[in-house]
Design a protein around this motif. Structure first.
Motif, PDB file in Angstrom:
ATOM      1  N   MET A  33      53.513  41.243  40.954  1.00 10.87           N
ATOM      2  CA  MET A  33      52.810  41.952  41.879  1.00 10.87           C
ATOM      3  C   MET A  33      51.365  42.187  41.067  1.00 10.87           C
ATOM      4  SD  MET A  33      52.267  43.176  44.909  1.00 10.87           S
ATOM      5  CE  MET A  33      51.204  44.293  45.883  1.00 10.87           C
ATOM      6  N   THR A  34      51.631  42.722  39.901  1.00 12.39           N
ATOM      7  CA  THR A  34      50.211  43.028  38.921  1.00 12.39           C
ATOM      8  C   THR A  34      49.367  41.794  38.707  1.00 12.39           C
ATOM      9  OG1 THR A  34      51.628  44.696  38.133  1.00 12.39           O
ATOM     10  CG2 THR A  34      49.559  44.122  37.384  1.00 12.39           C
ATOM     11  N   THR A  35      50.125  40.757  38.684  1.00 12.72           N
ATOM     12  CA  THR A  35      49.388  39.578  38.181  1.00 12.72           C
ATOM     13  C   THR A  35      48.940  38.915  39.461  1.00 12.72           C
ATOM     14  OG1 THR A  35      51.380  38.077  38.675  1.00 12.72           O
ATOM     15  CG2 THR A  35      51.014  38.835  36.304  1.00 12.72           C
ATOM     16  N   MET A  36      49.234  39.071  40.664  1.00 12.71           N
ATOM     17  CA  MET A  36      48.547  38.770  41.979  1.00 12.71           C
ATOM     18  C   MET A  36      47.431  39.510  41.987  1.00 12.71           C
ATOM     19  SD  MET A  36      51.921  38.027  44.274  1.00 12.71           S
ATOM     20  CE  MET A  36      50.991  38.252  45.651  1.00 12.71           C
ATOM     21  N   ILE A  37      47.117  40.909  41.808  1.00 12.40           N
ATOM     22  CA  ILE A  37      46.022  41.702  41.699  1.00 12.40           C
ATOM     23  C   ILE A  37      44.953  41.353  40.788  1.00 12.40           C
ATOM     24  CG2 ILE A  37      45.385  44.272  41.445  1.00 12.40           C
ATOM     25  CD1 ILE A  37      48.218  44.905  42.636  1.00 12.40           C
ATOM     26  N   ILE A  38      45.555  40.924  39.731  1.00 15.52           N
ATOM     27  CA  ILE A  38      44.448  40.555  38.776  1.00 15.52           C
ATOM     28  C   ILE A  38      43.997  39.207  39.448  1.00 15.52           C
ATOM     29  CG2 ILE A  38      44.371  39.518  36.350  1.00 15.52           C
ATOM     30  CD1 ILE A  38      46.483  41.444  35.531  1.00 15.52           C
ATOM     31  N   THR A  39      44.475  38.263  39.719  1.00 15.46           N
ATOM     32  CA  THR A  39      44.108  37.036  40.319  1.00 15.46           C
ATOM     33  C   THR A  39      43.177  37.237  41.232  1.00 15.46           C
ATOM     34  OG1 THR A  39      45.951  36.033  39.609  1.00 15.46           O
ATOM     35  CG2 THR A  39      44.670  34.749  41.105  1.00 15.46           C
ATOM     36  N   LEU A  40      43.370  38.116  42.226  1.00 13.09           N
ATOM     37  CA  LEU A  40      42.822  38.467  43.457  1.00 13.09           C
ATOM     38  C   LEU A  40      41.318  39.215  43.013  1.00 13.09           C
ATOM     39  CD1 LEU A  40      42.593  38.618  46.503  1.00 13.09           C
ATOM     40  CD2 LEU A  40      43.253  40.978  46.314  1.00 13.09           C
ATOM     41  N   ILE A  41      41.448  39.952  42.041  1.00 14.62           N
ATOM     42  CA  ILE A  41      40.082  40.558  41.484  1.00 14.62           C
ATOM     43  C   ILE A  41      39.444  39.598  40.806  1.00 14.62           C
ATOM     44  CG2 ILE A  41      39.423  42.370  39.627  1.00 14.62           C
ATOM     45  CD1 ILE A  41      41.780  44.024  40.138  1.00 14.62           C
ATOM     46  N   GLY A  42      39.849  38.857  40.068  1.00 11.65           N
ATOM     47  CA  GLY A  42      39.221  37.457  39.538  1.00 11.65           C
ATOM     48  C   GLY A  42      38.666  36.614  40.508  1.00 11.65           C
ATOM     49  N   LEU A  43      39.204  36.462  41.816  1.00 12.06           N
ATOM     50  CA  LEU A  43      38.644  35.719  42.828  1.00 12.06           C
ATOM     51  C   LEU A  43      37.356  36.297  43.513  1.00 12.06           C
ATOM     52  CD1 LEU A  43      38.841  33.276  44.598  1.00 12.06           C
ATOM     53  CD2 LEU A  43      40.567  34.588  46.103  1.00 12.06           C
ATOM     54  N   LEU A  44      37.688  37.915  43.658  1.00 13.05           N
ATOM     55  CA  LEU A  44      36.556  38.510  44.401  1.00 13.05           C
ATOM     56  C   LEU A  44      35.313  38.477  43.274  1.00 13.05           C
ATOM     57  CD1 LEU A  44      38.639  41.430  45.805  1.00 13.05           C
ATOM     58  CD2 LEU A  44      37.748  39.627  46.969  1.00 13.05           C
ATOM     59  N   ILE A  45      35.486  38.492  42.239  1.00  9.28           N
ATOM     60  CA  ILE A  45      34.156  38.372  41.112  1.00  9.28           C
ATOM     61  C   ILE A  45      33.716  37.173  41.259  1.00  9.28           C
ATOM     62  CG2 ILE A  45      33.677  38.574  38.507  1.00  9.28           C
ATOM     63  CD1 ILE A  45      35.738  40.698  38.439  1.00  9.28           C
ATOM     64  N   LEU A  46      34.345  36.323  41.263  1.00 12.04           N
ATOM     65  CA  LEU A  46      33.914  34.937  41.417  1.00 12.04           C
ATOM     66  C   LEU A  46      33.090  34.874  42.592  1.00 12.04           C
ATOM     67  CD1 LEU A  46      33.630  31.733  40.213  1.00 12.04           C
ATOM     68  CD2 LEU A  46      35.961  31.467  41.408  1.00 12.04           C
ATOM     69  N   ILE A  47      33.618  35.110  43.790  1.00 14.59           N
ATOM     70  CA  ILE A  47      32.834  34.904  44.869  1.00 14.59           C
ATOM     71  C   ILE A  47      31.758  35.913  44.909  1.00 14.59           C
ATOM     72  CG2 ILE A  47      33.170  35.509  47.561  1.00 14.59           C
ATOM     73  CD1 ILE A  47      36.201  34.795  47.436  1.00 14.59           C
ATOM     74  N   ALA A  48      31.637  36.943  44.395  1.00 12.26           N
ATOM     75  CA  ALA A  48      30.499  37.686  44.119  1.00 12.26           C
ATOM     76  C   ALA A  48      29.214  37.130  43.503  1.00 12.26           C
ATOM     77  CB  ALA A  48      30.742  39.264  43.586  1.00 12.26           C
ATOM     78  N   GLY A  49      29.743  36.344  42.380  1.00 13.13           N
ATOM     79  CA  GLY A  49      28.779  35.635  41.800  1.00 13.13           C
ATOM     80  C   GLY A  49      28.362  34.573  42.241  1.00 13.13           C
ATOM     81  N   MET A  50      28.896  33.893  43.220  1.00 12.59           N
ATOM     82  CA  MET A  50      28.601  32.864  44.019  1.00 12.59           C
ATOM     83  C   MET A  50      27.810  33.327  45.078  1.00 12.59           C
ATOM     84  SD  MET A  50      31.905  30.724  44.728  1.00 12.59           S
ATOM     85  CE  MET A  50      32.941  29.656  43.503  1.00 12.59           C
ATOM     86  N   VAL A  51      27.799  34.456  45.612  1.00 13.97           N
ATOM     87  CA  VAL A  51      26.819  35.032  46.734  1.00 13.97           C
ATOM     88  C   VAL A  51      25.759  35.318  46.087  1.00 13.97           C
ATOM     89  CG1 VAL A  51      26.524  37.023  48.472  1.00 13.97           C
ATOM     90  CG2 VAL A  51      28.839  35.694  48.210  1.00 13.97           C
ATOM     91  N   LEU A  52      25.793  36.016  45.019  1.00  6.73           N
ATOM     92  CA  LEU A  52      24.345  36.466  44.189  1.00  6.73           C
ATOM     93  C   LEU A  52      23.560  35.118  43.730  1.00  6.73           C
ATOM     94  CD1 LEU A  52      22.765  38.534  42.845  1.00  6.73           C
ATOM     95  CD2 LEU A  52      24.333  38.262  40.738  1.00  6.73           C
ATOM     96  N   LEU A  53      24.297  34.054  43.461  1.00  8.84           N
ATOM     97  CA  LEU A  53      23.693  32.814  42.979  1.00  8.84           C
ATOM     98  C   LEU A  53      22.859  32.279  44.454  1.00  8.84           C
ATOM     99  CD1 LEU A  53      22.822  30.756  41.090  1.00  8.84           C
ATOM    100  CD2 LEU A  53      24.540  29.409  41.919  1.00  8.84           C
ATOM    101  N   LEU A  54      23.600  32.522  45.542  1.00  8.34           N
ATOM    102  CA  LEU A  54      22.930  32.012  46.649  1.00  8.34           C
ATOM    103  C   LEU A  54      21.724  32.960  47.006  1.00  8.34           C
ATOM    104  CD1 LEU A  54      25.799  30.899  49.297  1.00  8.34           C
ATOM    105  CD2 LEU A  54      23.957  29.496  48.597  1.00  8.34           C
ATOM    106  N   ILE A  55      21.853  34.228  47.066  1.00  6.97           N
ATOM    107  CA  ILE A  55      20.791  35.175  47.397  1.00  6.97           C
ATOM    108  C   ILE A  55      19.467  35.067  46.407  1.00  6.97           C
ATOM    109  CG2 ILE A  55      19.969  37.583  47.175  1.00  6.97           C
ATOM    110  CD1 ILE A  55      22.990  38.209  48.042  1.00  6.97           C
ATOM    111  N   GLU A  56      19.755  34.483  45.296  1.00  9.29           N
ATOM    112  CA  GLU A  56      18.781  34.036  44.168  1.00  9.29           C
ATOM    113  C   GLU A  56      17.976  32.845  44.755  1.00  9.29           C
ATOM    114  OE1 GLU A  56      20.726  34.178  40.725  1.00  9.29           O
ATOM    115  OE2 GLU A  56      20.525  36.448  40.218  1.00  9.29           O
ATOM    116  N   ALA A  57      18.873  32.041  45.111  1.00 13.05           N
ATOM    117  CA  ALA A  57      18.303  30.432  45.460  1.00 13.05           C
ATOM    118  C   ALA A  57      17.339  30.652  46.855  1.00 13.05           C
ATOM    119  CB  ALA A  57      19.374  29.527  45.719  1.00 13.05           C
TER     120      ALA A  57
END
Length: 80
Positions: free
Chosen positions: A1-25
């Motif tokens: 269960m903890t590993t799934m939460i870590i994976t989900l947090i990583g996915l959310l951080i990755l998506i946030a970086g992608m959205v930030l890149l789109l905003i900058e573009a």
């Protein structure tokens, strides 16, 4: 269960970086925003051309991908 939460947090951080890149573009120009939105390799060109603007979003994506891969690896290791 903890590993799934870590994976989900990583996915959310990755998506946030992608959205930030789109905003900058989109802040640079409508062309860059639409190109990065619909043609994924254009994001790499945008990163290369506007590095000073886009480096923070790139680093956020790298951190997110790292956390995601660590969580995935831990999940595979402990759920045999």
């Amino acid at each position: 269960m903890t590993t799934m939460i870590i994976t989900l947090i990583g996915l959310l951080i990755l998506i946030a970086g992608m959205v930030l890149l789109l905003i900058e573009a989109f802040a640079t120009s409508i062309f860059w925003g639409l190109a990065c939105l619909f043609i994924n390799p254009m994001c790499l060109l945008f990163l290369a051309r506007y590095w000073k603007q886009a480096k923070l979003s790139f680093y956020i994506q790298v951190v997110g991908l790292s956390v995601l891969l660590i969580g995935y690896h831990l999940h595979q290791q402990f759920n045999f």
